[in-house]
Design a protein around this motif. Structure first.
Motif, PDB file in Angstrom:
ATOM      1  N   GLN A   1      -5.178  -4.785  12.419  1.00  0.00           N
ATOM      2  CA  GLN A   1      -3.599  -4.587  12.111  1.00  0.00           C
ATOM      3  C   GLN A   1      -3.078  -4.053  14.057  1.00  0.00           C
ATOM      4  OE1 GLN A   1      -2.701  -5.599   9.880  1.00  0.00           O
ATOM      5  NE2 GLN A   1      -4.886  -5.856   9.307  1.00  0.00           N
TER       6      GLN A   1
ATOM      7  N   GLN B   1      -1.859  -6.869   0.692  1.00  0.00           N
ATOM      8  CA  GLN B   1      -1.503  -5.295   0.498  1.00  0.00           C
ATOM      9  C   GLN B   1      -0.853  -4.868   1.785  1.00  0.00           C
ATOM     10  OE1 GLN B   1      -5.225  -4.018   0.434  1.00  0.00           O
ATOM     11  NE2 GLN B   1      -6.181  -5.428  -0.899  1.00  0.00           N
ATOM     12  N   ALA B   2       0.041  -5.333   2.417  1.00  0.00           N
ATOM     13  CA  ALA B   2       0.720  -4.695   3.387  1.00  0.00           C
ATOM     14  C   ALA B   2       1.828  -2.831   3.249  1.00  0.00           C
ATOM     15  CB  ALA B   2       1.571  -5.122   4.426  1.00  0.00           C
TER      16      ALA B   2
ATOM     17  N   SER C   1       2.779  -0.480   5.848  1.00  0.00           N
ATOM     18  CA  SER C   1       3.609  -0.359   7.179  1.00  0.00           C
ATOM     19  C   SER C   1       5.341  -0.363   7.183  1.00  0.00           C
ATOM     20  CB  SER C   1       2.339   0.243   8.331  1.00  0.00           C
ATOM     21  OG  SER C   1       1.968   0.803   7.946  1.00  0.00           O
TER      22      SER C   1
ATOM     23  N   GLY D   1      -2.442  -6.228   5.878  1.00  0.00           N
ATOM     24  CA  GLY D   1      -1.712  -4.739   6.349  1.00  0.00           C
ATOM     25  C   GLY D   1      -0.420  -5.653   7.693  1.00  0.00           C
TER      26      GLY D   1
ATOM     27  N   LYS E   1      -0.124   4.348   0.272  1.00  0.00           N
ATOM     28  CA  LYS E   1      -0.880   5.912   0.885  1.00  0.00           C
ATOM     29  C   LYS E   1       0.043   5.375   2.581  1.00  0.00           C
ATOM     30  CE  LYS E   1      -4.372   4.319   4.124  1.00  0.00           C
ATOM     31  NZ  LYS E   1      -3.709   3.873   5.477  1.00  0.00           N
ATOM     32  N   THR E   2       1.004   4.510   2.848  1.00  0.00           N
ATOM     33  CA  THR E   2       1.508   4.734   3.195  1.00  0.00           C
ATOM     34  C   THR E   2       2.825   6.078   3.449  1.00  0.00           C
ATOM     35  OG1 THR E   2       2.547   2.255   4.702  1.00  0.00           O
ATOM     36  CG2 THR E   2       4.104   3.179   5.048  1.00  0.00           C
TER      37      THR E   2
ATOM     38  N   ARG F   1     -16.303  -1.223   8.805  1.00  0.00           N
ATOM     39  CA  ARG F   1     -16.355  -0.308   7.943  1.00  0.00           C
ATOM     40  C   ARG F   1     -17.078  -0.330   6.404  1.00  0.00           C
ATOM     41  NH1 ARG F   1     -10.372   2.667   7.288  1.00  0.00           N
ATOM     42  NH2 ARG F   1      -9.853   1.079   6.259  1.00  0.00           N
TER      43      ARG F   1
ATOM     44  N   HIS G   1       0.594  -1.350  -0.209  1.00  0.00           N
ATOM     45  CA  HIS G   1       0.036   0.109   0.163  1.00  0.00           C
ATOM     46  C   HIS G   1       0.780   1.432   0.038  1.00  0.00           C
ATOM     47  CE1 HIS G   1      -4.203   2.426   0.028  1.00  0.00           C
ATOM     48  NE2 HIS G   1      -4.807   1.033   0.284  1.00  0.00           N
TER      49      HIS G   1
ATOM     50  N   TYR H   1       3.770   0.098  15.133  1.00  0.00           N
ATOM     51  CA  TYR H   1       3.729  -1.469  14.782  1.00  0.00           C
ATOM     52  C   TYR H   1       4.932  -1.832  15.874  1.00  0.00           C
ATOM     53  CZ  TYR H   1       0.615  -2.008  10.431  1.00  0.00           C
ATOM     54  OH  TYR H   1      -0.874  -2.733   9.807  1.00  0.00           O
TER      55      TYR H   1
HETATM   56  C1  LIG Z   1      -7.283  -0.895   2.408  1.00  0.00           C
HETATM   57  C2  LIG Z   1      -5.659  -0.988   2.694  1.00  0.00           C
HETATM   58  N1  LIG Z   1      -4.979  -1.920   2.870  1.00  0.00           N
HETATM   59  C3  LIG Z   1      -3.700  -1.931   3.012  1.00  0.00           C
HETATM   60  C4  LIG Z   1      -3.248  -1.016   3.817  1.00  0.00           C
HETATM   61  C5  LIG Z   1      -2.230  -1.283   5.020  1.00  0.00           C
HETATM   62  O1  LIG Z   1      -1.896  -1.571   6.302  1.00  0.00           O
HETATM   63  P1  LIG Z   1      -0.743  -1.237   6.656  1.00  0.00           P
HETATM   64  O2  LIG Z   1      -0.358   0.420   6.693  1.00  0.00           O
HETATM   65  O3  LIG Z   1      -0.759  -1.298   7.877  1.00  0.00           O
HETATM   66  O4  LIG Z   1       0.351  -2.122   5.965  1.00  0.00           O
HETATM   67  C6  LIG Z   1      -4.297  -0.084   4.118  1.00  0.00           C
HETATM   68  C7  LIG Z   1      -3.801   0.716   4.883  1.00  0.00           C
HETATM   69  O5  LIG Z   1      -5.140   1.617   5.974  1.00  0.00           O
HETATM   70  C8  LIG Z   1      -5.247  -0.314   4.038  1.00  0.00           C
HETATM   71  O6  LIG Z   1      -6.631   1.067   4.433  1.00  0.00           O
END
Ligand SMILES: Cc1ncc(COP(=O)(O)O)c(C=O)c1O
Length: 376
Positions: free
Chosen positions: A183, A240-241, A243, A223, A51-52, A149, A49, A251
């Motif tokens: 998580q 999909q991890a 972080s 995650g 978004k990290t 959610r 992911h 963590y």
């Molecule tokens: C849909 C989805 N997948 C994967 C992750 C990754 O999780 P993490 O950063 O805890 O590894 C997230 C984190 O919020 C998420 O929303």
């Protein structure tokens, strides 16, 4: 005005202006490699992911190490990473606004793109946008697996999958089964139990899909706190991890899962002491430099020091009760391990990448936080 980076390539670590978002490149690369090996050895796809880190540079490193692409959570994040050269993106979140879906459909002409859905309206709107743009989008139906959610029941997932395959321009890629609530359950046993529940829901959803004559190519999710359990489930085909690449303080406070790779802290906020009294030292990093939604940062390798919130621009350091060490003096530098990496990254314009360790290292890279502020 463009924001000046805190360092330039070739600088010594001691020359980095503070506060700064710093990556220990050696530690990050080891984290990337360890997760890639974990997935490869189990025959699983890895789609970390993004978004990290919100970084096209880091996404490219993950893909070079074997990731099939990355996940993103927002349309604007997807656009920013596509502009940064990332060619395979999964927007693992629902998008419902028609204006945004038009952007999703347009982006799908430039990169391979998948999207999560959990409603008939979302599918209809996406299908219209894709037809208008003349593009193709892969679709994952999200199953509610325990967090409460997004996502639908297994039975509803079957119906939505059938709706997806009825639309030219959309293809059914499988099921999204991510359990965010699992998580940070501190004990490995609690996380395992939560994922057992998620696996049950994902299995029921897959059965509901296939019973309607629709093939289910993939179940994706997991995650950093739970991926060991999804990997062992026999139903998840993709992890999909996110972080793990940085391993934040929150963590690191989890009890490790048996068999999990040993990830290291790789993201730090460099800070220095700007005021000092007999009882405390004040550093120049407050919660404009690090997110505090998951608690305060830890002072790296100074377990004798406690970090207290000093507001937007300050942190207050005190010796822990009974500690024998000395508080840092004026101008002394310290490294903070942020409580939560994702929102910390979103506070900064640049990553300063250090090679050769934090204290003795040299700046090897200064990268933009590509998708900083991309929240739409
Ligand atoms: C849909 C989805 N997948 C994967 C992750 C990754 O999780 P993490 O950063 O805890 O590894 C997230 C984190 O919020 C998420 O929303």
């Amino acid at each position: 005005m463009s924001v000046r980076a805190q360092a330039k390539v070739g600088d010594a670590a001691a020359a980095i202006d503070t506060p700064a978002l710093v990556i220990d490149l050696d530690a990050m690369e080891r984290n990337i490699a360890r997760m890639a090996v974990f997935a490869r050895e189990r025959g699983l796809r890895l789609r970390p992911h993004a978004k990290t880190h919100k970084s096209a540079d880091i996404a490219r490193l993950q893909c070079a190490a074997g990731a099939v692409g990355v996940c993103v959570q927002k349309v604007s994040e997807a656009e920013a990473l596509a502009d940064g050269g990332v060619a395979d993106l999964y927007l693992s979140n629902e998008v419902i606004a028609e204006g945004k879906l038009a952007r999703v459909a347009a982006l799908a002409r430039r990169v391979r793109l998948a999207l999560a859905v959990d409603s008939a309206l979302g599918i209809d709107r996406l299908a219209r946008a894709v037809a208008h743009a003349g593009s193709e989008v892969e679709v994952f139906v999200e199953v509610e697996v325990g967090q409460g959610r997004c996502g639908v029941t297994p039975v509803e997932a079957g119906r939505l999958a059938r709706q997806v395959v009825a639309h030219p321009g959309l293809s059914f890629a499988g099921l999204q089964a991510y359990h965010g609530g699992a998580q940070h359950l501190r004990s490995a046993a609690e996380r395992e139990a939560a994922i057992r529940h998620a696996v049950g829901a994902a299995s029921a959803a897959r059965a509901a899909v296939t019973s309607l004559g629709v093939a289910c190519p993939l179940v994706t999710g997991a995650g950093t706190g739970s991926f060991v359990f999804e990997a062992a489930s026999g139903i998840y085909g993709e992890l999909q991890a996110g972080s793990y690449v940085f391993l934040d303080r929150d963590y690191a406070d989890n009890e490790p899962a048996p068999g999990a790779p040993a990830f290291e802290h790789a993201l730090f906020v460099a800070t220095q002491v700007l005021s000092r009294s007999a009882a405390h030292a004040v550093v120049d990093a407050g919660h404009k430099s690090h997110a505090i939604d998951s608690g305060l940062p830890r002072v790296w390798r100074r377990d004798d020091i406690e970090f207290a919130n000093g507001g937007d621009e300050h942190g207050i350091l005190r010796l822990r009760h009974g500690a024998s060490g000395k508080l840092p003096g004026l101008g002394e530098r310290l490294w903070l391990v942020p409580g939560h990496c994702d929102p910390t990254v979103n506070l900064h314009d640049h990553y300063v990448g250090l090679r050769g360790g934090l204290d003795a290292g040299t700046v090897e890279s200064v990268w933009p936080v590509t998708a900083r502020g991309c929240v739409t």
